[in-house]
Scaffold this active site. Structure first.
Site, PDB file in Angstrom:
ATOM      1  CG  HIS A 281      -1.906  -1.169   1.202  1.00  0.00           C
ATOM      2  ND1 HIS A 281      -2.694  -1.560   0.144  1.00  0.00           N
ATOM      3  CD2 HIS A 281      -2.123  -2.085   2.185  1.00  0.00           C
ATOM      4  CE1 HIS A 281      -3.369  -2.650   0.467  1.00  0.00           C
ATOM      5  NE2 HIS A 281      -3.037  -2.991   1.688  1.00  0.00           N
ATOM      6  CG  ASP A 332      -5.376  -6.263   0.020  1.00  0.00           C
ATOM      7  OD1 ASP A 332      -5.428  -7.145   0.884  1.00  0.00           O
ATOM      8  OD2 ASP A 332      -5.259  -5.065   0.296  1.00  0.00           O
TER       9      ASP A 332
END
Length: 468
Positions: A281, A332
């Site tokens: 991220h 994810d």
């Protein structure tokens, strides 16, 4: 010397192929019995008997961030649970789901997920695995039970895997004790290193990679982080290290309150961050953090559809690239499982942020889809710690063939087909076939396990969803 018929079975000819330095014509790719590419020859003539690709040949894209069990949770949180929903309210719902996972359901969910990934253009996955213990938080008799379920799922689907067991110890910065609903995640540092020793033979037998995922700075105190990295390095100096970092603004604020520093700033000053690391991220960084993280050699792990789903924010990719940073994409939480759609979302987020078009094209590649694909393959391979960096000698034969007859691609110039695949073919897949380590896993757009894996997934999901 391999016999001619062996080479024929380990070869593929493509009129157009995306090599690491760009498009090439009339490319013959050959690999050995281990699935390692031993020859890539452009401007070739197709040898007799060698299969011919039905469209452009592409490198397989590594998926550098996956929580497999969350695939069965996709779509079940799209309602307002609080007056202002956020990542944190989503996490509470996800924990309730995680509490009901069993070894059998995890394997079924992961098998279907990996089948989906293969059909959608991913040829490898980095599995960030943090559900370790039974439903009460007690270790299984075999402490590796859930890790081995993931390895079996990858083996059965034919997916290349980097297994990243997650170290999780605290519920917040400053050593806050874990919550009750985090009991299935918790391990001591010594216990984690013992698990890695237990898993090493299994991953080696499967030609998988094994690394470590300190979950986040809020979940792993400084002493534990340092000890875990030292212990992993003693086991394997090249093993990859992945960490969630600076995903949410609250995380940044809490880190500043704890340490006086922002998460990426703290990590760069207190950990040996280098090319082994993947910063997952890294959404909220200052310009100085972008520069420092890029200089470290770490890969930025961008998960565009999940970051959009959770309202995380937008990574500043042009600034990252300005400093020479490498990056890859992951699915994810698996709200979306499609390599092309992750690239599309990444480019579109940059367009919305800057009010420009074709933001991630490069000097070397004016075609944005080709530029993104090549960069995602390079960064994903680095993060995976495996030789899967594209169609080149010495790399694994992980390859995708597009269907030139798909309505989104038909009669287009070959160099435009990849753009049509990324930006215009999502109602039906334009992927014809896919190879992992030289073995064809997807043919005519379909994996051999599609139906049986889907049925097992549906059953596992139904059994796992908690009653209202």
């Amino acid at each position: 010397m391999a016999r001619d018929h062996e080479l024929t079975g380990r070869s593929l000819f493509a009129a157009h192929a995306l090599l690491p330095n760009g498009w090439a014509r009339n490319v013959l790719v050959q690999w050995d019995g281990d699935g390692c590419i031993m020859g890539v020859a452009a401007d070739s003539v197709a040898p007799a008997g060698v299969p011919v690709a039905k469209g452009p040949l592409l490198p397989g894209v590594p998926n550098l961030h996956s929580h497999a069990f969350q695939r069965a949770f996709a779509g079940l949180t799209e309602y307002r649970a609080e007056s202002q929903d956020s990542f944190w309210s989503w996490r509470n719902l996800m924990y309730r789901f995680a509490a009901r996972i069993t070894p059998e359901s995890l394997e079924a969910i992961a098998t279907w997920l990996y089948v989906e990934m293969l059909e959608a253009g991913y040829t490898a996955v980095c599995e960030f695995h943090y559900v370790h213990h039974d439903q009460g938080g007690t270790p299984y008799a075999d402490d590796a039970t859930l890790s081995l379920a993931l390895l079996r799922a990858a083996r059965n689907a034919g997916m290349g895997i980097t297994l990243l067991p997650v170290l999780y110890q605290t519920s917040g910065f400053g050593g806050r004790p874990p919550r009750q609903d985090q009991a299935r995640f918790i391990r001591s540092t010594d216990n984690m290193l013992s698990l890695l020793e237990r898993l090493a033979p299994a991953t080696q037998a499967q030609k998988a990679a094994l690394g470590l995922a300190p979950h986040s700075l809020r979940a792993v105190p400084p002493d534990s982080l340092a000890a875990a990295v030292r212990g992993l390095t003693a086991l394997n100096p090249q093993a990859p290290i992945h960490i969630h970092i600076a995903e949410q603004t609250q995380e940044v604020e809490d880190c500043i309150a704890w340490s006086g520093q922002r998460p990426v700033q703290w990590l760069l000053q207190h950990a040996p961050v280098d090319a082994r690391w993947c910063l997952v991220h890294a959404t909220h960084m200052t310009p100085a953090e972008y520069a420092g993280a890029a200089r470290s050699g770490a890969v930025a792990g961008i998960c565009p559809t999940t970051e959009a789903n959770l309202g995380d924010g937008i990574f500043d990719m042009p600034l990252w690239l300005q400093h020479g940073g490498r990056w890859g994409v992951g699915s994810d939480s698996h709200a979306c499982v499609n390599a092309a759609e992750e690239l599309l979302m990444l480019e579109y987020s940059q367009r919305l942020q800057r009010r420009q078009r074709n933001v991630l094209a490069s000097t070397a590649q004016a075609e944005v889809a080709a530029a993104m694909t090549l960069q995602a393959v390079q960064g994903g391979a680095q993060a995976a710690g495996r030789a899967i960096a594209g169609l080149a000698v010495g790399q694994q034969a992980d390859m995708v063939v597009l269907d030139a007859h798909h309505v989104a691609l038909r009669d287009l110039p070959p160099h435009s087909m990849l753009s049509a695949h990324v930006f215009g073919s999502h109602r039906t897949s334009a992927i014809d076939s896919l190879w992992v380590a030289g073995v064809c896993r997807v043919s005519q757009g379909r994996h051999a396990l599609h139906e049986t894996a889907a049925q097992a997934f549906v059953a596992a999901r139904s059994a796992t969803i908690a009653p209202d």
